[in-house]
Design a protein around this motif. Structure first.
Motif, mmCIF file in Angstrom:
data_model
loop_
_atom_site.group_PDB
_atom_site.id
_atom_site.type_symbol
_atom_site.label_atom_id
_atom_site.label_comp_id
_atom_site.label_asym_id
_atom_site.label_seq_id
_atom_site.Cartn_x
_atom_site.Cartn_y
_atom_site.Cartn_z
ATOM 1 N N THR A 57 -14.214 13.886 -13.250
ATOM 2 C CA THR A 57 -13.136 13.992 -12.257
ATOM 3 C C THR A 57 -13.721 14.444 -10.916
ATOM 4 O O THR A 57 -13.384 13.893 -9.864
ATOM 5 N N ASP A 95 -7.598 11.480 -6.635
ATOM 6 C CA ASP A 95 -6.516 12.410 -6.282
ATOM 7 C C ASP A 95 -5.158 11.880 -6.734
ATOM 8 O O ASP A 95 -4.293 12.655 -7.137
ATOM 9 N N ARG A 96 -4.987 10.553 -6.712
ATOM 10 C CA ARG A 96 -3.730 9.988 -7.225
ATOM 11 C C ARG A 96 -3.644 10.155 -8.739
ATOM 12 O O ARG A 96 -2.573 10.442 -9.285
ATOM 13 N N ASP A 129 -2.176 22.834 -26.120
ATOM 14 C CA ASP A 129 -1.614 24.075 -26.657
ATOM 15 C C ASP A 129 -1.806 24.154 -28.165
ATOM 16 O O ASP A 129 -1.979 25.225 -28.724
ATOM 17 N N GLU A 159 -4.958 12.569 -10.448
ATOM 18 C CA GLU A 159 -4.668 13.977 -10.704
ATOM 19 C C GLU A 159 -3.169 14.243 -10.607
ATOM 20 O O GLU A 159 -2.596 14.945 -11.426
ATOM 21 N N GLU A 160 -2.555 13.682 -9.564
ATOM 22 C CA GLU A 160 -1.124 13.899 -9.350
ATOM 23 C C GLU A 160 -0.287 13.366 -10.496
ATOM 24 O O GLU A 160 0.773 13.892 -10.792
ATOM 25 N N ALA A 161 -0.788 12.269 -11.105
ATOM 26 C CA ALA A 161 0.007 11.599 -12.135
ATOM 27 C C ALA A 161 0.010 12.363 -13.455
ATOM 28 O O ALA A 161 0.866 12.140 -14.291
ATOM 29 N N LEU A 162 -0.950 13.272 -13.641
ATOM 30 C CA LEU A 162 -1.037 14.009 -14.901
ATOM 31 C C LEU A 162 0.302 14.649 -15.250
ATOM 32 O O LEU A 162 1.008 15.069 -14.351
ATOM 33 N N PRO A 163 0.706 14.765 -16.500
ATOM 34 C CA PRO A 163 -0.057 14.409 -17.698
ATOM 35 C C PRO A 163 -0.041 12.929 -18.050
ATOM 36 O O PRO A 163 -0.597 12.564 -19.079
#
Lengths: 317, 430
Positions: free
Chosen positions: B405, B254-255, B81, B257-261
């Motif tokens: 990714t 995929d794991r 941002d 990705e889920e953990a982001l950020p």
């Protein structure tokens, strides 16, 4: 359609002008005076920027240096060189094509049920409507993300039934269905409109159908659906437009990346990233205008076809 | 009666105009303000988290004690941002007076005339004597000093010691080849999965690719802003990632990705991860452990004797060209760079301080000592820093991340990914 209305209005006012009383004139003036803030907003904040973005769509503009005219290069790049855009357009269309009908069917089904309930219908109406009010919020997107993560509530519940698919958030094939579920869950707004439509259908039509020996299914097909077709048309149009506008929830669920595999890179998110993160404002404007054209074409097709399947009560045919 | 109505009508029009005008005017912009007694308010922007925000607040309080005429109005955003907002402000010519800055955006904003040339202040308002001579030039773009480095950091390999103990595998000694590192990761994975894995997919970091290129005497970009590597280089590197994933060493995409950020290491999904060496505190905070529970060793290398690592400015301070108070802004920059008090407040939150006077203020904790020891241990691998990254580097880095990714998720093949990356890069570099 609106254009015709405007033209009609102008003709009426012109012919009425000579006979207008002093009072009418003053009131007209006052009316315009009250409209001024809105008009300034419309021209300054909506129409102006829109025309500017139409111009920018044909330029290369990085926000730092003045825009350079590039003709149709942005549009050529969209369709020939940008695989991310094609993926983005495809997932957005999937979301619209599957999400909208499912949402409307859910809304109609619940509206039918609520229409029959005598007691507590006010409570259920509010309860089913509530998700529409909060569904687009940041907090719900965060909750959704947590619900569909590995070992989250959805994963746990599904494993209980022996379905072990893990989290949905990072799965290429489950990301769009997850978003559709979020969209469907917010069926409250079309539901309320359906409910109002159902209340408008004259009871005597059902009585007559029953006399003719029509069952529940036949009544639904031959009375409810045709009588409701105006409302269905309205809801369909509105929800398609809404579906194209989804932004906040995909931004939050994918952390602004549009991943997994670009499956959450809905067109709005993609054009935002191109414009504001990559500083390719011209390109982003081209995408935005493409969306405008696609939505306009879909709306035009709907309006064109509506003559054949939309009926209004008491309409002479 | 009639007159009154007319007046009311006019009043309404006036009110409408007023509302519209006040809506666009920068009436809430404190940067305009010379206060009653020549008081100046500076706008300051930074990225980070609440912990860093508190540190800045303490620093500004200390600054205001020394300079009661200058108030600082700070605003915090997250990394992504932060840069979106700067871009809009730059277009409108209203960037905050003083900003925390990153190396990768130096050229883009300096070359477009958005940053103030600091030359008139160097050596007078802004003291540079204590700043290490290898770091100071990283604030230059084409020979002009636009930024002052706050601190420096070096790439490193972090290891979550507690999780490693659970696996029963021997600690990674540091250094070695990337292939050795991959097979170590695989052995950790097989001991821990599916709860945790060896570590983050290291081919996802553009920094690893950069260091891998540097070890072979190449670079990401040449001096004239062209790519410093070929499609074959990138193909070879991403194929190392294919081997890593086939061996099972990496946290599944995929794991991750889920953990982001959070990163895989920060989320407790991976034992090891390469990152800049000032990340201890943020990893520790993500994991909810003490920073000393993380060990720092040298990352693997593609050539044993190469000077592949470098000292990067962790951050810089820059002044916007549109500032109305350049003298006061320069004073603030000097204070944030050189004050020992600031050194004490921040520790290594912004990297190991670039200025000796600020370093003198450091309270050396165990984790800061670990960082100092680490940098000393890899001194023999540290070479010249690369030039300030090309304009559009951010877009290229984002593209690299999203394609790698996709490779991890298996939705694109290496050859296609390489072609897409080069298409994007050529588009950006024009």
């Amino acid at each position: 359609m609106t254009e015709r209305a405007v033209r009609l209005g102008r003709r009426v006012s012109r012919s009425a002008r000579p006979h207008m009383s002093a009072l009418r004139k003053r009131e007209t003036k006052a009316g315009y005076a009250f409209l001024v803030p809105w008009l300034i907003g419309f021209f300054g904040l909506t129409l102006g920027p829109m025309l500017m973005s139409l111009y920018l769509a044909f330029t290369r503009y990085d926000l730092f240096s003045p825009p350079q005219w590039v003709g149709f290069a942005n549009f050529v790049r969209l369709f020939t060189a940008d695989k991310v855009f094609l993926r983005s357009a495809s997932v957005t269309l999937q979301y619209v094509a599957f999400g909208t009908p499912i949402k409307l069917m859910a809304a109609l089904a619940v509206a039918l049920m609520l229409n029959r309930i005598r007691r507590g219908s006010g409570f259920f109406r509010s309860a089913f409507y509530a998700p529409s009010l909060i569904g687009a919020s940041v907090s719900i997107a965060i909750v959704w993300r947590a619900m569909f993560s590995t070992n989250g509530p959805v994963d746990t519940a599904l494993s209980f039934f022996g379905i072990n698919i893990g989290g949905w958030v990072g799965k290429v094939n489950l990301a769009v269905p997850m978003m559709i579920l979020l969209g469907v869950w917010q069926f409250g707004a079309p539901m309320v409109i359906f409910l109002a439509g159902l209340k408008q259908i004259p009871q005597e039509l059902y009585e007559a159908a029953e006399m003719d020996g029509a069952g529940v299914v036949a009544q639904f097909r031959h009375v409810t659906v045709p009588m409701l077709s105006g409302v269905i048309f309205f809801n369909l149009l509105l929800e398609i437009v809404h579906a194209f506008q989804v932004f906040g929830s995909v931004f939050i669920i994918s952390n602004g990346t549009g991943s997994p595999g670009g499956r959450l890179n809905f067109i709005t998110l993609y054009l935002y990233k191109r414009g504001f993160a990559d500083g390719q404002m011209g390109y982003a404007s081209a995408i935005a205008w493409l969306v405008v054209v696609v939505v306009a074409v879909i709306a035009a097709v709907l309006f064109k076809s509506s003559g054949r399947w939309v009926h209004y009560y008491g309409e002479d045919r | 009666m009639r007159l009154r109505k007319k007046a009311a009508t006019l009043g309404c029009i006036g009110l409408g105009l007023l509302m519209a005008v006040s809506g666009c005017s920068p009436s809430n912009d404190p940067s305009d303000g010379l206060g009653p007694d020549g008081e100046v308010t500076l706008n300051f922007a930074f990225w980070g988290n609440d912990a860093r925000a508190q540190m800045y607040q303490q620093a500004f309080d200390a600054f205001t004690v020394e300079n009661p005429q200058i108030k600082v109005n700070a605003s915090l955003l997250s990394w992504a941002d932060y840069w979106d907002k700067r871009k809009i402000e730059a277009a409108g010519g209203n960037l905050p007076d003083v900003m925390q800055w990153d190396y990768q955006y130096m050229r883009e904003y300096a070359a477009n005339g958005k940053l103030l040339d600091l030359a008139p202040y160097l050596g007078s308002t802004i003291v540079t004597d204590g700043i290490s001579s290898s770091l100071l030039p990283t604030g230059e773009v084409d020979g002009t000093q636009f930024g002052i480095p706050i601190g420096g950091n070096t790439y490193a390999l972090f290891i979550n010691s507690a999780l490693l103990k659970d696996s029963g595998v021997d600690a990674y000694p540091g250094g070695g080849t990337w292939e050795q590192y991959t097979s170590w990761l695989a052995s950790v994975s097989s001991a821990l999965q599916p709860v945790a894995y060896g570590g983050a997919d290291w081919t996802r970091n553009l920094e690893n690719f950069q260091h891998w290129l540097r070890a072979q005497g190449k670079s990401l970009f040449t001096e004239d802003g062209k790519p410093g590597f070929t499609k074959e280089d990138l193909t070879a590197f991403w194929n190392l990632g294919v081997a890593l994933r086939e061996a099972g060493g990496a946290v599944p995409a995929d794991r991750a990705e889920e953990a982001l950020p959070k990163s895989p290491l920060g989320a407790g999904l991976g034992v090891a991860e390469t990152q800049w060496d000032n990340f201890s505190a943020s990893f520790a905070a993500d994991l909810g452990v003490d920073a000393t529970d993380l060990s720092i060793v040298a990352p693997p290398t593609a050539a044993a004797s190469a000077r592949d690592l470098y000292m990067k400015p962790s951050m810089l301070h820059v002044i916007a060209k549109n500032t109305k108070h350049p003298d006061q802004a320069a004073k603030l920059v000097d204070f944030l760079i050189n004050s020992p008090q600031v050194g004490e407040i921040f520790g290594t939150n912004r990297g190991l301080p670039a200025s000796q006077t600020q370093r003198d203020g450091l309270v050396v904790s165990a984790s800061i000592q670990a960082m100092i020891d680490y940098e000393a241990s890899v001194a023999f691998r540290i070479g010249e820093p690369p030039l300030a990254p090309v304009v559009g580097y951010g877009t290229i880095a984002t593209k690299y991340l999203s394609l790698s990714t996709d490779l991890g998720l298996g939705v694109v093949k290496v050859t296609d990914a390489v072609n897409q990356f080069f298409d994007e890069m050529n588009q950006v570099l024009g």
